[in-house]
Design an enzyme around this catalytic site. Sequence first.
Site, mmCIF file in Angstrom:
data_model
loop_
_atom_site.group_PDB
_atom_site.id
_atom_site.type_symbol
_atom_site.label_atom_id
_atom_site.label_comp_id
_atom_site.label_asym_id
_atom_site.label_seq_id
_atom_site.Cartn_x
_atom_site.Cartn_y
_atom_site.Cartn_z
ATOM 1 C CB SER A 244 27.827 -8.683 39.823
ATOM 2 O OG SER A 244 27.466 -8.515 38.465
ATOM 3 C CE LYS A 245 31.280 -1.674 41.993
ATOM 4 N NZ LYS A 245 30.151 -1.474 42.915
ATOM 5 N NE ARG A 246 27.276 -9.584 35.095
ATOM 6 C CZ ARG A 246 26.125 -10.192 34.867
ATOM 7 N NH1 ARG A 246 25.244 -9.682 34.018
ATOM 8 N NH2 ARG A 246 25.843 -11.341 35.467
ATOM 9 C CG HIS A 247 22.832 -7.235 37.862
ATOM 10 N ND1 HIS A 247 23.622 -8.197 38.467
ATOM 11 C CD2 HIS A 247 22.216 -7.862 36.833
ATOM 12 C CE1 HIS A 247 23.474 -9.341 37.833
ATOM 13 N NE2 HIS A 247 22.634 -9.172 36.837
ATOM 14 N N GLY A 248 24.076 -2.593 37.999
ATOM 15 C CA GLY A 248 23.816 -1.222 38.477
ATOM 16 C C GLY A 248 24.232 -1.108 39.927
#
Length: 471
Positions: A244-248
Amino acid sequence: MSIRVRFAPSPTGELHVGGARTALFNWLWARKCRGTFILRIEDTDLARSEARFTQAIFDSLKWLGLDWDELYLQSDRLALYRQRAEELLARGLAYPCFCTPDELEARRQHLLGKGEIPEYDGRCRSLTPGEQARLRSQGRRPALRFRVPEELKATSFHDFLRGEIQFKRLSTGDFVILKSDGTPTYNLACVVDDHAMEVSHVLRAEDHISNTPKQIWLYEAFGWQPPQFGHLSLILGPDRHKLSKRHGATTVEELRDQGFLPEAVVNALALLGWSPGTGQEVFTMETLVGAFSLERVVVAPQVFDLAKLRWLNREHLARLSPQELLFRARRFLPQGLPLSEPQLGQALVALRPSVSTLAEFGHHPDLVALATWTPPREGLGEELAAPSSQAALRAFVGRLAEVEDGQQLRPIVREIASELGLSPGQVFHALRLALTGRTEGLELSRVVEILGREETLRRILAVVEKEGSGS
Ligand code: GLU
């Protein structure tokens, strides 16, 4: 049998790593077997689909080098889906459902509250024609639901990557095939199209496994032969949670804007569930097409790791010619660099071992120093103003004519050092300061080569003159 596969994205966002992996595997397979790769834009959800995302998907696929042989937009085909849904209605395999979204939601919540599976309760299944007419006269526009016999819910299908997949009891009530606004649901449009487009194999993401039995029932209802189905693995972040987004960066567009090469992105995507079995990790598109096979696709969850992508990017950067490197890096470089094309190309080649992405060239201190360093007009640093530095620089100016390329620099510097009673390090240091304004960085012979004799002279003279005029 000829292989016909498709990638069927919904244009509700940019192309994600997961979607791009699905597209790539279908593409590789089609190219490998000289089959057909179909791109089908599933844009029937009018509320969520946007033309700009369709364009973004085209752009991302083109950037990756995934060309399609046939293109379809489902929004062009709405009449076909309606016609097929009405066929099922006429044969009693589907029925009109007059329940409103609010009513459905209230009942769903009620079932959830009781801890039951929130399936459609079949309320409109056996309305009489009279009841239907009455509901219509109230202005209700029906959706069409597919009638799912209870015995179908214990079902199974063969997945060509996973083997037999069994459902003890698939949680689905009678599902909607045509919405009350006349647009089809995903399952109907997908089946009608995969049949019409003669898709031989459906290779898609794991989250569609529970749709597959529903689609197979629709094939049976229509009397059509279903394609083969295979479901790829989940993609996780390095912490093994769903990517997801929080992984970059998670979209192809973001990866492109961060300075990854399409070759590296394709290479990284290919390794998300496929491996050649030889330990080889770096592949070009051509070698991938040659090496790819479905037999070596695994369904265990795969970790998308930016660190690995950076490594692959370095590998692919290393394979580019200076011209190609400059062409790719151009959009990341500051505008108006006072270096010629060949100087810039050489500078990028020299700096290449120290970057992982094209974007890193743009703010690389060595490149900035090469391109923009102008010797200070006043207040030379103490080191540059020192008599030993000034003497070294003057001596170097006298010998510059001998410098054909970086090769001659070292012996000349040594000679100057011994003539002046300095260490070679002191001479190098003075030259580096004069030429780049920095005390470290790219090898000096490379700096001199990239700047060329004229610019080298200009920079040194600016520093020497200043000292001369001030003394
Ligand atoms: N539009 C669907 C999606 O984007 C396609 C699924 C499929 O390949 O059948 O997930």
